[in-house]
Design an enzyme around this catalytic site. Sequence first.
Site, PDB file in Angstrom:
ATOM      1  N   PHE A 141     -39.189  -1.741 -73.037  1.00 46.59           N
ATOM      2  CA  PHE A 141     -37.872  -1.909 -73.789  1.00 46.59           C
ATOM      3  C   PHE A 141     -36.794  -1.805 -72.811  1.00 46.59           C
ATOM      4  CE2 PHE A 141     -37.900   2.887 -73.117  1.00 46.59           C
ATOM      5  CZ  PHE A 141     -36.879   3.028 -72.811  1.00 46.59           C
ATOM      6  N   LYS A 199     -45.156 -10.781 -76.178  1.00 49.38           N
ATOM      7  CA  LYS A 199     -45.023  -9.737 -76.985  1.00 49.38           C
ATOM      8  C   LYS A 199     -43.778  -9.032 -76.642  1.00 49.38           C
ATOM      9  CE  LYS A 199     -45.772  -6.046 -78.194  1.00 49.38           C
ATOM     10  NZ  LYS A 199     -44.521  -5.147 -78.386  1.00 49.38           N
ATOM     11  N   GLU A 204     -40.717  -3.969 -79.398  1.00 47.26           N
ATOM     12  CA  GLU A 204     -40.185  -3.965 -80.857  1.00 47.26           C
ATOM     13  C   GLU A 204     -38.912  -3.335 -80.744  1.00 47.26           C
ATOM     14  OE1 GLU A 204     -42.621  -2.346 -79.210  1.00 47.26           O
ATOM     15  OE2 GLU A 204     -43.345  -0.925 -80.439  1.00 47.26           O
ATOM     16  N   SER A 217     -45.603   1.893 -70.127  1.00 52.73           N
ATOM     17  CA  SER A 217     -46.131   3.161 -70.014  1.00 52.73           C
ATOM     18  C   SER A 217     -47.573   3.209 -69.163  1.00 52.73           C
ATOM     19  CB  SER A 217     -46.207   4.023 -71.009  1.00 52.73           C
ATOM     20  OG  SER A 217     -47.040   3.709 -72.031  1.00 52.73           O
ATOM     21  N   CYS A 255     -38.043   2.064 -64.311  1.00 55.80           N
ATOM     22  CA  CYS A 255     -39.467   2.556 -63.926  1.00 55.80           C
ATOM     23  C   CYS A 255     -39.373   2.782 -62.204  1.00 55.80           C
ATOM     24  CB  CYS A 255     -40.297   1.501 -63.886  1.00 55.80           C
ATOM     25  SG  CYS A 255     -39.960   0.026 -63.015  1.00 55.80           S
ATOM     26  N   GLU A 283     -43.136  11.944 -66.617  1.00 62.70           N
ATOM     27  CA  GLU A 283     -42.102  10.930 -66.483  1.00 62.70           C
ATOM     28  C   GLU A 283     -40.955  11.190 -67.330  1.00 62.70           C
ATOM     29  OE1 GLU A 283     -42.940   6.896 -67.083  1.00 62.70           O
ATOM     30  OE2 GLU A 283     -41.395   6.129 -65.788  1.00 62.70           O
TER      31      GLU A 283
HETATM   32  P1  NAD Z   1     -44.751   1.333 -73.524  1.00 63.42           P
HETATM   33  O1  NAD Z   1     -45.917   1.580 -72.873  1.00 63.42           O
HETATM   34  O2  NAD Z   1     -44.439   2.431 -74.868  1.00 63.42           O
HETATM   35  O3  NAD Z   1     -44.557   0.070 -74.361  1.00 63.42           O
HETATM   36  C1  NAD Z   1     -44.781  -1.315 -73.452  1.00 63.42           C
HETATM   37  C2  NAD Z   1     -45.260  -2.233 -74.653  1.00 63.42           C
HETATM   38  O4  NAD Z   1     -46.529  -1.753 -75.072  1.00 63.42           O
HETATM   39  C3  NAD Z   1     -44.413  -2.350 -75.785  1.00 63.42           C
HETATM   40  O5  NAD Z   1     -44.437  -3.856 -75.840  1.00 63.42           O
HETATM   41  C4  NAD Z   1     -45.049  -1.615 -77.161  1.00 63.42           C
HETATM   42  O6  NAD Z   1     -44.889  -2.632 -78.189  1.00 63.42           O
HETATM   43  C5  NAD Z   1     -46.377  -1.640 -76.688  1.00 63.42           C
HETATM   44  N1  NAD Z   1     -47.106  -0.463 -76.961  1.00 63.42           N
HETATM   45  C6  NAD Z   1     -46.633   0.653 -77.451  1.00 63.42           C
HETATM   46  N2  NAD Z   1     -47.251   1.285 -77.893  1.00 63.42           N
HETATM   47  C7  NAD Z   1     -48.857   0.750 -77.762  1.00 63.42           C
HETATM   48  C8  NAD Z   1     -49.952   1.283 -78.185  1.00 63.42           C
HETATM   49  N3  NAD Z   1     -50.239   2.481 -78.573  1.00 63.42           N
HETATM   50  N4  NAD Z   1     -50.915   0.462 -78.180  1.00 63.42           N
HETATM   51  C9  NAD Z   1     -50.664  -0.741 -77.694  1.00 63.42           C
HETATM   52  N5  NAD Z   1     -49.484  -1.139 -77.312  1.00 63.42           N
HETATM   53  C10 NAD Z   1     -48.531  -0.248 -77.388  1.00 63.42           C
HETATM   54  O7  NAD Z   1     -43.687   1.554 -72.711  1.00 63.42           O
HETATM   55  P2  NAD Z   1     -41.795   1.493 -72.947  1.00 63.42           P
HETATM   56  O8  NAD Z   1     -41.523   2.927 -73.471  1.00 63.42           O
HETATM   57  O9  NAD Z   1     -41.451   0.286 -73.764  1.00 63.42           O
HETATM   58  O10 NAD Z   1     -41.183   1.410 -71.518  1.00 63.42           O
HETATM   59  C11 NAD Z   1     -41.255   2.601 -70.561  1.00 63.42           C
HETATM   60  C12 NAD Z   1     -42.290   2.607 -69.674  1.00 63.42           C
HETATM   61  O11 NAD Z   1     -42.503   1.293 -68.848  1.00 63.42           O
HETATM   62  C13 NAD Z   1     -42.083   3.631 -68.526  1.00 63.42           C
HETATM   63  O12 NAD Z   1     -43.106   4.601 -68.388  1.00 63.42           O
HETATM   64  C14 NAD Z   1     -41.730   2.952 -67.423  1.00 63.42           C
HETATM   65  O13 NAD Z   1     -41.927   3.607 -66.308  1.00 63.42           O
HETATM   66  C15 NAD Z   1     -42.507   1.439 -67.643  1.00 63.42           C
HETATM   67  N6  NAD Z   1     -42.187   0.793 -66.631  1.00 63.42           N
HETATM   68  C16 NAD Z   1     -42.500   0.205 -65.607  1.00 63.42           C
HETATM   69  C17 NAD Z   1     -42.455  -0.713 -64.745  1.00 63.42           C
HETATM   70  C18 NAD Z   1     -43.253  -1.151 -63.666  1.00 63.42           C
HETATM   71  O14 NAD Z   1     -42.640  -2.302 -62.869  1.00 63.42           O
HETATM   72  N7  NAD Z   1     -44.008  -0.253 -63.103  1.00 63.42           N
HETATM   73  C19 NAD Z   1     -41.038  -1.489 -65.199  1.00 63.42           C
HETATM   74  C20 NAD Z   1     -40.724  -1.099 -66.488  1.00 63.42           C
HETATM   75  C21 NAD Z   1     -41.011  -0.106 -67.086  1.00 63.42           C
END
Ligand code: NAD
Length: 506
Positions: free
Chosen positions: A159, A183, A186, A236, A291, A391
């Site tokens: 997000f 994808k 959401e 994440s 991140c 985090e």
């Molecule tokens: P998230 O992991 O909750 O979601 C990422 C994606 O995974 C979304 O599209 C979501 O729909 C999907 N998802 C969520 N829960 C899921 C599940 N249980 N099973 C399968 N898919 C699932 O991450 P977020 O909260 O949207 O973003 C923040 C996180 O992303 C932080 O940890 C941040 O550090 C990380 N991030 C990392 C980078 C990088 O380049 N290292 C860049 C941006 C964000």
Amino acid sequence: MNAPTAASVLAPSVKLLIDGQMVESRTTQWRNVVNPATQEVLARVPFATPEEINLAVSSAKKAFATWKKTPIGTRARIFLKLQQLIRENMGELAALLTAEQGKTLADAEGDVFRGLEVVEHAAGIGNLQLGELANNVANGVDTYSILQPLGVCAGITPFNFPAMIPLWMFPMAIATGNTFVLKPSEQDPMVTMRLCELATEAGLPPGVLNVIHGGEDAVNAICDHPDIKAISFVGSTQVGTHVYNRASLHGKRVQCMMGAKNHAIVLPDANKEQTLNALAGAAFGAAGQRCMAVSTAVLVGEAQNWIPEIVAKARTLKISAGVESGTDVGPVVSCAALARVEGLIARGEAEGATLELDGRKPEVAGYANGNFVGPTIFSGVKPGMAIYDQEIFGPVLCLLGADSLDDAIALINANPNGNGTAIFTQSGAAARKFQEEIDVGQVGINVPIPVPVPIFSFTGSRASKLGDLGPYGKQVVLFYTQTKTVTARWFDDSTTTGRVNTTINL
Ligand code: NAD
């Protein structure tokens, strides 16, 4: 998913992009897209059905047959057009992003701009997707390599950068000759959809770029689908590790860029004003939801006396909705995110850290319902405390002390994460020692958020990354292509011997 309300039923629906058409989902499962500064329901996003996901993949598979043969220049010109369209629509894209995600308008433009740089890079892909040739590897024999696209690739995005991160993915995959299924998060899919609409307008043929929406089920379907060859994931650590394991079991290439706990080291010889500004910007900008945010600062020696000035700098930041001019810190993305950040602040106090600045429940004129938490600073933080080990992903800066640069480096290297880090110093020798000894992917020297531009690749390491090749840049060309080597001999009458060769030699 949310229960339908009057507002959500009236809200416009976010569409799927399948086979070049924006289509309404037939799902019964929807989630509201909510403005985090006001709680206004902006749209509702569908959780695509398994049939819709299959349609998106089969459309991408069909399109690959012709897209892979489309000349490099034709592909490149679409991305030249897309960069123009993004520039022309920058204001609208940033406004959409701020409305659904919360960051300030200036930061939203930055989000779009860092993605735009990748689009520009994709337009020059011909320079990077070059094979190699070795002449005369045996008598009259040449060997050369070809970097061929893989087929249908997929992207799963978080997000916090709903413009930049989708643009890290689909332009590079498509420019190298693949087709794509995206994808988006959401939580804030609207700006991503607008970018995909612009990509269609720029000339992508039907099926080359498809978008489905959803959460866990959609992600699992992508991991399992036999026609998807590679997956780029950003999000994440918990979800990324799941995606890496599940998709790898299905034989896919996977790159996962994941969570972080980025430390800055402050040496006492650093330029104080610049360091204070850099720390405040990198810890509290985007409400800490980057991140590459600096969430932890290790103050070395005399720099431990700077705490009052760090707090004073943080107090100068304006908390308000991202659309308000002069705002430094907008809301966090959701009520759930706010509750989590506030809960971690309470745990930090309970576990014995010193709360130097408490940003909970700020008064924000005109936005009583927003998910606001202001800059928060703890000192005396130690490994083992939840605010250090997790985090936080909110505007919370943890301060630790160290006696020497060696101790500070050891502390950072002992943390499992390896996304980004920075040192503030005027000493070239200290900076070089840090650069050599620190075990983190992206290193800043007096630069708090050292995200590389696309002529390089994003390079997190250790627990922040799974898979070897990073997003965008040179590395992703290898990720999105299969190397084929061709060993060729051409005969003419003078080289024909009529002898049978039963050895392995050419
Ligand atoms: P998230 O992991 O909750 O979601 C990422 C994606 O995974 C979304 O599209 C979501 O729909 C999907 N998802 C969520 N829960 C899921 C599940 N249980 N099973 C399968 N898919 C699932 O991450 P977020 O909260 O949207 O973003 C923040 C996180 O992303 C932080 O940890 C941040 O550090 C990380 N991030 C990392 C980078 C990088 O380049 N290292 C860049 C941006 C964000």
